[in-house]
Write an enzyme that holds these catalytic residues in place. Structure first.
Site, mmCIF file in Angstrom:
data_model
loop_
_atom_site.group_PDB
_atom_site.id
_atom_site.type_symbol
_atom_site.label_atom_id
_atom_site.label_comp_id
_atom_site.label_asym_id
_atom_site.label_seq_id
_atom_site.Cartn_x
_atom_site.Cartn_y
_atom_site.Cartn_z
ATOM 1 N N GLN A 159 34.666 28.337 38.570
ATOM 2 C CA GLN A 159 35.598 28.917 39.538
ATOM 3 C C GLN A 159 36.965 28.226 39.441
ATOM 4 O OE1 GLN A 159 34.414 31.519 41.272
ATOM 5 N NE2 GLN A 159 36.385 31.960 42.244
ATOM 6 N N SER A 194 34.080 30.527 46.963
ATOM 7 C CA SER A 194 33.496 31.834 46.637
ATOM 8 C C SER A 194 32.019 31.828 47.011
ATOM 9 C CB SER A 194 33.624 32.110 45.142
ATOM 10 O OG SER A 194 32.791 33.192 44.783
ATOM 11 N N HIS A 196 29.898 33.216 45.526
ATOM 12 C CA HIS A 196 29.167 33.106 44.251
ATOM 13 C C HIS A 196 28.781 31.652 43.951
ATOM 14 C CE1 HIS A 196 29.352 37.249 42.739
ATOM 15 N NE2 HIS A 196 30.481 37.326 43.424
ATOM 16 N N ASP A 203 27.037 40.399 41.918
ATOM 17 C CA ASP A 203 27.869 41.570 41.649
ATOM 18 C C ASP A 203 27.043 42.485 40.764
ATOM 19 O OD1 ASP A 203 29.902 40.482 43.105
ATOM 20 O OD2 ASP A 203 31.097 39.851 41.383
ATOM 21 N N GLU A 251 33.499 46.136 49.225
ATOM 22 C CA GLU A 251 33.072 45.818 47.857
ATOM 23 C C GLU A 251 31.658 46.366 47.636
ATOM 24 O OE1 GLU A 251 33.389 41.671 46.825
ATOM 25 O OE2 GLU A 251 35.568 41.654 47.002
#
Ligand SMILES: [Zn+2]
Length: 284
Positions: A159, A194, A196, A203, A251
């Site tokens: 990241q 994030s 993530h 995703d 999203e």
């Protein structure tokens, strides 16, 4: 007698004259002809109307069947489900709810136990989420739907690399360090911030549609996920109707593992993850 009436001149034998009879017959013929014409016109008009109705309804039926064929060929609509969440118990310390309590950003050395979740893309998720994802992708495949994990766990260094790359681009454009940093942060999450980074965010796209944009919402993969993802512990993290609550634009590709019980309860509530957690924390 009025001036308008034509006097029928009596013939010699007292009957109306031959000329008068002929005129009367012609008048009768004209009347009959007009009546025949009128009947024909009426029939013709009715015929034209009937033909038009048949053509229009035929076109409509054809269009309907084309639409139905297109719908059945390209997309299956799934009926919404009701989850029985009467036995649900909220646990603020549940690891599935990580990050929602403000624990993001995660420390640089935050440990995440990861496992590969998608053999084709090689992307990983937190190990429990990875196992759930594999089950979900297999179930989707059995229904003829191909899921593709295009991004999963992103560690701090990855990241940071994304962030620095973006920042350098703005520095090269002549922005100051502070400006470039701020601009980069509007596009790429800062390291550790994030979702993530938790390994719980996935995703998901499909081979036929790999763009991370709202167009994914029109795919069969998205429709399938909306119906079945909660059964594997995943929720749509940034729903279209919860943008005010999440502060993040819609999203359709970003799914979040929260565990099956949480996923069903959150889906049933219709709330976003943060609203759901805040509501239960208030109630606790
Ligand atoms: Zn994402």
């Amino acid at each position: 007698m009025t001036e308008r009436e034509i006097p029928v001149r009596p013939a010699a034998d007292g009957r109306p004259g031959a000329g008068t009879q002929r005129r009367a017959r012609e008048a009768q013929r004209r009347r009959r002809k007009r009546a025949r014409m009128l009947r024909r016109c009426t029939l013709l008009a009715a015929g034209v109307c009937l033909a038009a109705v048949l053509v229009i309804s035929g076109v409509r039926m054809a269009a309907g069947s084309v639409q139905a064929a297109a719908a059945s060929g390209s997309k299956t609509a799934y009926a919404p489900v009701e989850y029985d969440v009467s036995g649900y118990v909220f646990n603020a310390g549940d690891p599935g709810l990580l990050g929602v309590d403000g624990s993001l950003p995660l420390a640089e050395d935050y440990p995440v136990d990861t496992a590969e979740a998608d053999d084709d893309t090689g992307k990983s998720l937190q190990s429990e989420a990875a196992a759930a994802y594999r089950q979900m992708a297999a179930a989707a495949q059995a229904d003829g739907v191909e899921l593709m994990l295009c991004s999963g766990y992103r560690d701090y260094a990855y990241q940071q690399g994304l962030f620095e790359k973006r920042k350098k681009k703005y520095l090269a454009q002549g922005l100051s360090d502070e400006e470039a940093d701020a601009r980069a942060a509007t596009i790429v999450a800062r390291p550790g911030t994030s979702e993530h980074a938790t390994g719980l965010a996935a995703d998901i796209v499909t081979p036929d549609y790999q763009n991370l944009d709202t167009g994914f919402a029109d795919t069969q993969a998205y429709a399938w996920l909306c119906r079945y993802a909660p059964e594997y512990g995943f929720i749509l993290r940034y729903p279209q109707d919860r943008q005010a609550a999440t502060g993040i634009v819609y999203e359709p590709w970003h799914w979040r593992y929260v565990g099956v019980e949480n996923a069903k309860a959150i889906t049933q509530s219709g709330l976003s993850l943060e609203e759901f957690v805040a509501l239960h924390q208030l109630g606790a």
